[in-house]
Design an enzyme around this catalytic site. Structure first.
Site, mmCIF file in Angstrom:
data_model
loop_
_atom_site.group_PDB
_atom_site.id
_atom_site.type_symbol
_atom_site.label_atom_id
_atom_site.label_comp_id
_atom_site.label_asym_id
_atom_site.label_seq_id
_atom_site.Cartn_x
_atom_site.Cartn_y
_atom_site.Cartn_z
ATOM 1 N N GLU A 282 -11.961 6.024 6.891
ATOM 2 C CA GLU A 282 -10.937 6.198 7.641
ATOM 3 C C GLU A 282 -10.653 7.540 7.381
ATOM 4 O O GLU A 282 -10.608 7.867 6.259
ATOM 5 C CB GLU A 282 -9.722 5.324 7.551
ATOM 6 C CG GLU A 282 -10.123 3.779 8.127
ATOM 7 C CD GLU A 282 -8.962 2.861 8.289
ATOM 8 O OE1 GLU A 282 -8.728 2.351 8.978
ATOM 9 O OE2 GLU A 282 -8.288 2.759 6.995
ATOM 10 N N SER B 77 0.913 -1.255 -0.015
ATOM 11 C CA SER B 77 0.015 0.190 0.077
ATOM 12 C C SER B 77 0.862 1.336 0.125
ATOM 13 O O SER B 77 1.531 1.349 -0.980
ATOM 14 C CB SER B 77 -1.180 -0.019 1.262
ATOM 15 O OG SER B 77 -1.635 1.094 1.209
ATOM 16 N N PRO C 231 -1.088 0.564 19.161
ATOM 17 C CA PRO C 231 0.126 0.040 18.156
ATOM 18 C C PRO C 231 -0.106 -0.162 16.769
ATOM 19 O O PRO C 231 -1.355 -0.275 16.435
ATOM 20 C CB PRO C 231 0.242 -1.470 18.876
ATOM 21 C CG PRO C 231 -1.215 -1.732 19.545
ATOM 22 C CD PRO C 231 -1.642 -0.303 19.756
ATOM 23 N N SER C 232 0.589 0.192 15.854
ATOM 24 C CA SER C 232 0.178 0.211 14.499
ATOM 25 C C SER C 232 0.116 -1.230 14.027
ATOM 26 O O SER C 232 0.506 -2.136 14.608
ATOM 27 C CB SER C 232 1.458 0.842 13.520
ATOM 28 O OG SER C 232 1.351 0.422 12.194
ATOM 29 N N ASP D 195 -6.151 2.345 -2.868
ATOM 30 C CA ASP D 195 -7.366 2.000 -2.103
ATOM 31 C C ASP D 195 -7.624 3.356 -1.099
ATOM 32 O O ASP D 195 -8.582 3.277 -0.268
ATOM 33 C CB ASP D 195 -7.314 0.877 -1.275
ATOM 34 C CG ASP D 195 -6.355 0.646 -0.242
ATOM 35 O OD1 ASP D 195 -5.361 1.694 -0.313
ATOM 36 O OD2 ASP D 195 -6.152 -0.312 0.315
#
Ligand code: NG1
Ligand code: ZN
EC number: 5.4.2.3
Length: 580
Positions: free
Chosen positions: A411, A67, A543-544, A310
């Site tokens: 998002e 991504s 946390p990612s 995306d």
């Protein structure tokens, strides 16, 4: 497991030893890591996808992409039969396969999955996996690993769809499983037909004077710009694609939706010259004429995709301040979509005129995460909409949105879409039919046609920058709005996002849609104490799922305050007290 299957698996898996000392986990968006260590992971995800295809008796997708991450990274994820993300029940299988130490252990785990999920590997069925990849140079060799993984399960076949956007892969999987046309040409055809339908239904074409003619796209040097180039002729839009990936620029390096949204500055290849004439009005007294004269804007509408297209954000260039932009992020795209859809639904409801219109109370739901700007949530609530929050990661948002007749999720970073329930779509079709017999060309019928077109234009499988862009463009035309006018729907609260590198990001555990850290003990109290120093401050850590970092988010009434709140919370995360 048959002898033939056993030896095939042993033979092929010995060619893909896992990296030493690395523990991989299927995160927010599948596996992501430096591409050099991913061959064995992708091979094993190929096996997993084949097993899933056998179990569901459906076509499954496998996408090789990282991504918006740096070009040296790559990743792999699975698309389920609906075209959505791999079911969460199977994520532990992905984790265990990826981390199996040797071929024998791998085989044992595969056997366990087969037993647990009752997968018929008896040679009587076949499985099909669509393989897609983004433009990363590492993609080719990882694709070969995926092919070997799929082929090491007898009866499983792959179909290489080439270099595609992530949403194209999701869309194709969904279409295939619905028995519908699923090629790239079909995807383009569906997008352009539904877009043109919306454009034909634009109510007051003179209002379009307010929208600048040209849209400039930042393609993040990824795949999205190239795909947009392929259909733009059929759309009747004037679009200039920059950072198309064909020039010298590097994928996602100082370009693309993630960069623009997080840094809030111009991407490469954009500059002060891209500020158009802002739509303006001046009061003039000329030759006896006395009144306001309108100047339409030109060239001030810009959008950025991320590397696999995306995500999408819009922006306009603020000339006076060098590289600063007016960001129109995922929250505002969501707000624009919600406003338009709500308007069409209420036109349709006015049509309950005793002429056979069947009653249907369509439930519209909006889904956001804790990263949504607080001002957007207030705005959506003021519109009278139901707003829900989920943890970060589209799999959560998508699932929640699917519970409504019309579920709109985004998002803040620009990943999102609009889901229409089958029940609502059938009602819409019926209503459309009724209306064409009693009041053809009525406002109600136009609203019904618009909603049908939106459901076809906007990707029902996953967030899709290309279809999102076309829906934004159609709605701006419908409203007669420039990007700046759209941006004025509400004023964003100043915010700041930071990343902190820590030894073990998993030491941070959150609850309440990630707004409260329950571990490490005491850190939330310390964060609360920082927040209390500001009037109307908000901050959280998590946390990612895609990078080895803990993310910090802060919002406050001024940019300085948001920056300093974020900094002090990041300090807590970095400091020795909680995480070291
Ligand atoms: P992580 O790294 O888990 O924060 C990021 C985005 C997600 C999602 C995934 C998938 C932010 C704060 N997080 O996840 O929203 O898009 O990447 O690409 O933008
Ligand atoms: Zn992406």
């Amino acid at each position: 497991m048959k002898e033939e299957q056993l030896s095939l698996l042993l033979k092929s898996s010995s060619k893909f030893p896992p990296p030493l000392g690395v523990k991989l986990s299927y995160g927010t968006s599948g596996f992501r890591a430096d591409a050099s260590i991913l061959r064995s992971t992708v091979f094993r995800v190929g096996i997993l996808a084949a097993l899933r295809s056998f179990q569901t008796k459906s076509v499954i997708g496998l996408m090789i992409t990282a991504s918006h991450n740096v070009v040296s990274d790559n990743g792999v994820k699975v698309a389920d039969p609906s075209g959505g993300m791999l079911t969460q029940d199977w994520e532990p299988f992905a984790d265990s396969l990826a981390n199996a130490a040797d071929p024998h252990h791998l085989l044992q785990l595969i056997n366990e999955i087969i037993k647990k999920e009752n997968i018929p590997l008896d040679g009587t069925r076949s499985a099909e996996i669509l393989l897609g990849r983004d433009t990363r140079p590492s993609g080719e060799s990882l694709l070969e690993a995926a092919k070997e993984g799929v082929s090491s399960i007898l009866g499983a076949n792959f179909f290489d769809i080439g270099v595609v956007t992530t949403p194209q892969l999701h869309w194709m999987v969904r279409q295939r499983n619905l028995g519908l046309k699923a090629s790239e040409a079909d995807y383009f055809e569906q997008l352009s037909t539904s877009f043109r339908c919306l454009m034909d239904l634009v109510p007051n074409k003179s209002g379009m004077a307010n929208t600048s003619e040209k849209l400039i796209l930042d393609g993040a040097n990824g795949i999205g710009g190239e795909k947009l180039e392929m259909i733009k002729e059929s759309l009747g839009l004037v679009i200039e694609v920059r950072n198309s990936g064909k020039g010298a620029g590097v994928l996602n390096e100082k370009v693309g939706a993630d960069f623009v949204q997080k840094e809030k500055i111009l991407p490469r290849s954009f500059g002060p010259n891209d500020v158009g004439f802002r739509s303006a009005e001046i009061f003039a007294v000329v030759w006896g004429f006395r009144g306001w004269i309108k100047f339409g804007g030109g060239g001030d509408r810009c959008a950025s995709f991320d590397g696999d297209a995306d995500r999408i954000v819009y922006f306009s260039v603020i000339q006076e301040t060098g590289n600063k932009i007016n960001l129109v992020d995922g929250d505002k795209i969501l707000s624009l979509f919600a406003l338009f859809i709500k308007e069409q639904i209420s036109i349709l409801q006015q049509g309950k005129d005793g002429k056979g219109g069947s009653e249907y109370h369509a439930r519209i739901g909006v889904v956001q995460t804790a990263y949504a700007n607080g001002a957007s949530t207030d705005y959506l609530k003021r519109l009278g909409l139901e707003v829900m929050f989920t943890p970060t990661g589209v799999k959560y948002l998508h699932e929640q949105a699917a519970a409504y007749d019309i579920g709109i999720y985004f998002e803040a970073n620009g990943h999102g879409t609009v889901l229409f329930s089958e029940k609502f779509l059938s009602w819409l079709e019926e209503r459309n039919h009724e209306l064409s017999s009693v009041s053809i060309g009525s406002e109600q019928q136009k609203a019904a046609l618009r909603l049908v077109a939106v459901s076809k234009l906007i990707n029902q499988a996953a967030g899709d920058a290309l279809s999102g862009l076309l829906l934004v463009e159609a709605i701006l035309q419908h409203m007669g709005w420039s990007v700046n006018k759209w941006s004025e729907l509400y004023q964003d609260l100043p915010s700041r996002q930071l990343k902190v590198k820590v030894l073990d990001r998993k030491a941070v555990v959150t609850t309440n849609a990630e707004t409260v850290a329950v571990e490490p003990p005491g850190i939330q109290e310390a964060i609360n104490a920082e927040i209390a120093k500001y009037t109307q401050g908000r901050s959280f850590i998590r946390p990612s799922g895609t990078e080895d970092v803990v993310r910090v988010y802060a919002e406050a009434p001024t940019q300085e305050e948001a920056d300093s709140l974020a900094k002090s919370v990041a300090h807590l995360v970095e400091g020795p007290e909680y995480l070291k």
